[in-house]
Design an enzyme around this catalytic site. Structure first.
Site, mmCIF file in Angstrom:
data_model
loop_
_atom_site.group_PDB
_atom_site.id
_atom_site.type_symbol
_atom_site.label_atom_id
_atom_site.label_comp_id
_atom_site.label_asym_id
_atom_site.label_seq_id
_atom_site.Cartn_x
_atom_site.Cartn_y
_atom_site.Cartn_z
ATOM 1 N N PRO A 2 0.774 -1.221 0.000
ATOM 2 C CG PRO A 2 -0.141 -1.035 2.151
ATOM 3 C CD PRO A 2 0.710 -1.900 1.289
ATOM 4 C CD GLU A 3 5.791 2.742 -1.247
ATOM 5 O OE1 GLU A 3 6.053 3.724 -1.959
ATOM 6 O OE2 GLU A 3 6.657 2.033 -0.718
ATOM 7 C CE LYS A 52 2.309 6.303 1.537
ATOM 8 N NZ LYS A 52 3.330 6.400 2.601
ATOM 9 N NE ARG A 263 8.717 2.651 7.690
ATOM 10 C CZ ARG A 263 7.766 2.926 6.802
ATOM 11 N NH1 ARG A 263 7.087 4.035 6.886
ATOM 12 N NH2 ARG A 263 7.486 2.074 5.840
#
Length: 274
Positions: A2-3, A52, A263
Site C-alpha cells: 500500500p503505497e 494513501k 524506517r
DNA sequence: GCTAAATGTTGAT
DNA sequence: TCAACCTTTAGCT
C-alpha cells in the site's frame, strides 16, 4: 503493497464495481458496526484516492438533503490493511473482517486498516488539508511541495516520506526515486535545486502511474535487470530497496542500509554520494 | 512449518 | 520512543 499507487488502483476498481448502485455495507468484526449501519443500502456515488487515503462518497439521505450531510467512507490501509475482491456470492466471513461491501455482482472485504470511518464533507476536507501534492493526481501542484522542501534543513530522505509534503510516496518509492536521481538521502531539502525537483517529480509521475497499471512497483530500467525482456522478476524490480549488502546494479558498490525515523533507508553510497 | 519483518500512521507515554 | 493495527511474505529450519 500500500503505497499511493495501490490506493489509486483500489479507487478505480471499487468505482468500476460499485459506483452507481446501492451497496450492502456490513462490519462482521463489529468494530465498524455503527459506520456500516449508517452507509448500508446507500448508493456509491464516487471514489477518490489522495496519496494513501481512499474516500468513497455515498448518496445523501434524500434528494435535496443538506450537502453537509453527504457521507464519505474514509479508509487508510496502514501497514497491514488489505482489500480482497470477488464476484458472486461472498464467502463466509472469516477472521477480523472490518468491512464488507456487497452488490448484485461483486463483493469487497477490508481487513486490518488503520482508518475506517464515516466522515462528512468537512471531515473529508480536514483529511485532504493535511496532504501535500500527490503525483498521481492531475490537479497536483509540485511547486507546493518544492516550497516546503526548499525551506527545510531536514534530509530529503525524510521529507519525501512526509505526507504533508508529498503524498503517496512510501518507503519503496522513496528509496528508488532517490537512487534514480543520484541523490544522497541525507541532503538537506534546501540544497535541492529546483530543476532536480522537476525531474524527480516527473519521474515519480511516470513510475507511480506504471505502478497503478501493473499493481506493483518496478523502478529498474531493462539494462539493469538480469533479463532485459519478458516479465520483470521480483528480484529485478528495485535498485536499492531491500537490497542491503548486494552489489549496486549500476556501479557494483554494496548497497547500504540505515535506520532513519524508524524506517529502513537503502541507498548506494557511490551513486548517491554527498 | 515457524518466526520476523514489512508497504504506514496514530496516539499514548 | 513505543505499542497498536493484525495480514502477508521472506527467510529460515
Amino acid at each position: 503493497m500500500p503505497e499511493g499507487h495501490t490506493i489509486h488502483r483500489h479507487a478505480r476498481i471499487l468505482r468500476e464495481r460499485f459506483a452507481g448502485r446501492p451497496v450492502a455495507v456490513a462490519s462482521p468484526q463489529g468494530r465498524f458496526a455503527a459506520g456500516a449501519a449508517a452507509l448500508d443500502g446507500r448508493t456509491v456515488e464516487a471514489t477518490e484516492a489522495h496519496g494513501k487515503h481512499l474516500l468513497v462518497r455515498f448518496s445523501a439521505d434524500a434528494a435535496g438533503a443538506d450537502p453537509a450531510t453527504v457521507p464519505y467512507l474514509h479508509i487508510h490501509l496502514g501497514l497491514y490493511g488489505k482489500w480482497t475482491l470477488g464476484e458472486g456470492e461472498p464467502p463466509e466471513p472469516r477472521g477480523a473482517l472490518r468491512l464488507r461491501l456487497v452488490n448484485d455482482e461483486h463483493w469487497a472485504d477490508l481487513r486490518g486498516p488503520i482508518a475506517c470511518e464515516v466522515l462528512d464533507p468537512d471531515g473529508r476536507g480536514l483529511v485532504l488539508a493535511k496532504l501535500g501534492p500527490d503525483p498521481l493526481r492531475p490537479d497536483a501542484d509540485p511547486d507546493a511541495a518544492y516550497a516546503r522542501i526548499h525551506r527545510s534543513r531536514a534530509p530529503l530522505g525524510l521529507l519525501l516520506m512526509q505526507q504533508d509534503v508529498v503524498s503517496g510516496i512510501g518507503n519503496v518509492y522513496r528509496a528508488e526515486i532517490l537512487f534514480r536521481h543520484g541523490l544522497d538521502p541525507a541532503m538537506p531539502g534546501l540544497l535541492l535545486p529546483p530543476e532536480t525537483w522537476q525531474e524527480l517529480w516527473a519521474d515519480l509521475v511516470t513510475l507511480m502511474r506504471a505502478g497503478v497499471r501493473s499493481g506493483r512497483i518496478v523502478t529498474t530500467r531493462p539494462e539493469h535487470r538480469s533479463r532485459r525482456t519478458g516479465p520483470v522478476r521480483r528480484e529485478d524490480a528495485h535498485y536499492v530497496y531491500r537490497r542491503h549488502g548486494q552489489p549496486c546494479r549500476v556501479c557494483g558498490t554494496s548497497v547500504e542500509l540505515r535506520e532513519a525515523a524508524g524506517r529502513k533507508l537503502y541507498w548506494c553510497p557511490t551513486d548517491q554520494a554527498p
